[in-house]
Design an enzyme around this catalytic site. Structure first.
Site, PDB file in Angstrom:
ATOM      1  N   PHE A  37      -6.285   0.413  -6.021  1.00  0.00           N
ATOM      2  CA  PHE A  37      -5.181  -0.249  -6.729  1.00  0.00           C
ATOM      3  C   PHE A  37      -4.612   0.628  -7.846  1.00  0.00           C
ATOM      4  CE2 PHE A  37      -6.881  -4.864  -5.884  1.00  0.00           C
ATOM      5  CZ  PHE A  37      -6.603  -4.713  -4.547  1.00  0.00           C
ATOM      6  N   ASN A  58     -11.858  -1.932  -1.939  1.00  0.00           N
ATOM      7  CA  ASN A  58     -11.945  -0.811  -2.882  1.00  0.00           C
ATOM      8  C   ASN A  58     -12.009  -1.210  -4.349  1.00  0.00           C
ATOM      9  OD1 ASN A  58     -11.777   1.080  -0.730  1.00  0.00           O
ATOM     10  ND2 ASN A  58      -9.573   0.731  -0.637  1.00  0.00           N
ATOM     11  N   THR A  59     -12.060  -2.510  -4.631  1.00  0.00           N
ATOM     12  CA  THR A  59     -12.277  -3.000  -5.991  1.00  0.00           C
ATOM     13  C   THR A  59     -13.574  -3.793  -5.990  1.00  0.00           C
ATOM     14  OG1 THR A  59      -9.920  -3.105  -6.514  1.00  0.00           O
ATOM     15  CG2 THR A  59     -11.381  -4.487  -7.832  1.00  0.00           C
ATOM     16  N   LYS A  66      -3.789 -12.936   1.298  1.00  0.00           N
ATOM     17  CA  LYS A  66      -4.094 -11.893   2.275  1.00  0.00           C
ATOM     18  C   LYS A  66      -5.603 -11.791   2.452  1.00  0.00           C
ATOM     19  CE  LYS A  66      -2.943  -7.131   3.564  1.00  0.00           C
ATOM     20  NZ  LYS A  66      -2.076  -5.973   3.259  1.00  0.00           N
ATOM     21  N   SER A 126      -9.126  -6.446  -0.446  1.00  0.00           N
ATOM     22  CA  SER A 126      -9.312  -4.999  -0.447  1.00  0.00           C
ATOM     23  C   SER A 126     -10.788  -4.674  -0.653  1.00  0.00           C
ATOM     24  CB  SER A 126      -8.486  -4.348  -1.563  1.00  0.00           C
ATOM     25  OG  SER A 126      -8.854  -2.988  -1.710  1.00  0.00           O
ATOM     26  N   GLY A 182       0.801  -1.217   0.000  1.00  0.00           N
ATOM     27  CA  GLY A 182       0.000   0.000   0.000  1.00  0.00           C
ATOM     28  C   GLY A 182       0.831   1.263   0.000  1.00  0.00           C
ATOM     29  N   ASN A 195      -8.931   4.747   3.329  1.00  0.00           N
ATOM     30  CA  ASN A 195      -8.491   4.898   1.945  1.00  0.00           C
ATOM     31  C   ASN A 195      -9.424   4.157   0.998  1.00  0.00           C
ATOM     32  OD1 ASN A 195      -7.070   2.665   0.132  1.00  0.00           O
ATOM     33  ND2 ASN A 195      -6.777   2.053   2.278  1.00  0.00           N
ATOM     34  N   ASN A 241      -6.121  -7.288   6.049  1.00  0.00           N
ATOM     35  CA  ASN A 241      -6.272  -6.083   5.242  1.00  0.00           C
ATOM     36  C   ASN A 241      -7.061  -5.040   6.041  1.00  0.00           C
ATOM     37  OD1 ASN A 241      -6.400  -4.382   2.876  1.00  0.00           O
ATOM     38  ND2 ASN A 241      -6.303  -6.217   1.616  1.00  0.00           N
TER      39      ASN A 241
END
Length: 346
Positions: A118, A183-184, A215, A181, A66, A114, A244
């Site tokens: 990516f 965020n995707t 992860k 994550s 990150g 955040n 994560n």
């Protein structure tokens, strides 16, 4: 001094811009020929080397994925005292990430939200930089974290991960499959066993002899964590990284209006510490002692690192506290380990 700089200067700058400014300074360290000098100042005075994944880690403490998304600052980060640097998350296709602003400080909680998405230049370009870094002397161990490209549908994720693996496994010291994550779109759904098993099996085959880890998110149920852990063992993976960022906003000290204004995204930092530690203990209770378990989430001090090691972590990573502690953070951890681990040995 860094505390004053952070309070009176950096907090007035957009977090992502402040990150880029700091990263520029870090990249300059080796260019000025200061790497060896800085490394002598930041390294542990005693040996705390860890042997795992077929590699030797000079210290159990490293930098989580990150911070260096494009593998541009590995040498400088190693000089600052991190025993390993995990770059990424890197995707097969270059992508700009989500719209700005996408990084927010929750200062009262020593946390960050955040939704970077990516942002990176793609696996092909990153592989060249990683290959160059692995050829350097006195370098940290280099992990590469890979994720799904946004332009690729979830149903086509395996081929996308394979493309990244083909480019990056030959140059990485170890490889990490990121399916956690927030965020995707759709990415966390890949943690479901029926989707995760064929993905990990395919990536492991393509990765060959490069150690492979997965992860996971802290928001999985305890039962799901156990299932993923057993799957990792059954497939012969080399390790698990936990955890994560989280979608939870429970128990925050930051004013609610500030949290709401930050919006969607993954929360990292101190509020994640308790859950990350719980996940570590769950994983360690079901996997063999030789499996590498890397603990990350809410780690800020040498005491935190030692607590994770005593709870079964093989290695420990941090990231968010870097923003709050400054460039000598890894040195503080390493020198703290000198004191704490030496006391354990007495």
């Amino acid at each position: 001094m860094y505390g004053l700089l952070f309070s009176h200067v950096l907090t007035r700058i957009d977090p992502e811009r402040a990150h880029h400014l700091a990263f520029t300074v870090i990249r300059v360290i080796p260019r000025l020929g200061l790497g060896r000098l800085v490394r002598r100042f930041t390294a542990s005075r005693s040996s705390h080397a860890v042997h795992t994944l077929g590699l030797e880690f000079a210290t159990p403490f490293g930098l989580a994925a990150g911070f260096d998304k494009d593998a541009r600052g590995i040498h400088g980060l190693g000089a600052l005292g991190f025993g390993h640097v995990e770059v990424g998350t890197i995707t097969a296709h270059p992508q700009p990430g989500n719209d700005r602003p996408r990084l927010f400080r929750l200062i009262a909680d020593r946390a960050v939200v955040n939704r970077m998405g990516f942002n990176n230049g793609g696996a092909a370009e990153a592989s060249l930089r990683v290959a160059k870094a692995t050829g350097l002397r006195s370098r940290p161990v280099i992990g590469v974290n890979i994720g799904k490209s946004r332009v690729v549908a979830v149903d086509d994720a395996i081929g996308d991960y394979i493309s990244s693996t083909r480019a990056l496994a030959p140059v990485a010291d170890y490889l990490v499959v990121n399916v956690s994550s927030p965020n995707t779109p759709g990415l966390r759904g890949l943690q479901e066993i029926d989707k995760l098993e064929p993905l990990l099996r395919a990536v492991k085959t393509e990765a060959g002899s490069t150690p492979l880890l997965v992860k996971i998110a802290p928001d999985l149920t305890d039962d799901a964590i156990e299932r993923v852990s057993r799957l990792a063992v059954d497939l012969g993976l080399d390790g698990i990284i936990a955890t994560n960022t989280t979608l939870s906003r429970e128990g925050l000290r930051t004013a609610e209006e500030t949290v709401v204004a930050a919006g969607a995204g993954g929360l990292s930092g101190a509020p994640l510490a308790a859950r990350s530690l719980d996940v570590l203990r769950i994983i360690r209770s079901v996997v063999p002692a030789e499996l590498c378990v890397i603990s990350v989430g809410g780690v800020e001090t040498a005491h935190d690192v030692v607590e994770r090691l005593r709870s079964g972590a093989t290695l420990v990573q941090g990231y968010t506290a870097f923003l709050y502690r400054g460039p000598l953070w890894a040195r503080q951890i390493n020198r703290g380990l000198d004191r704490l681990l030496s006391a354990d040995a007495v």
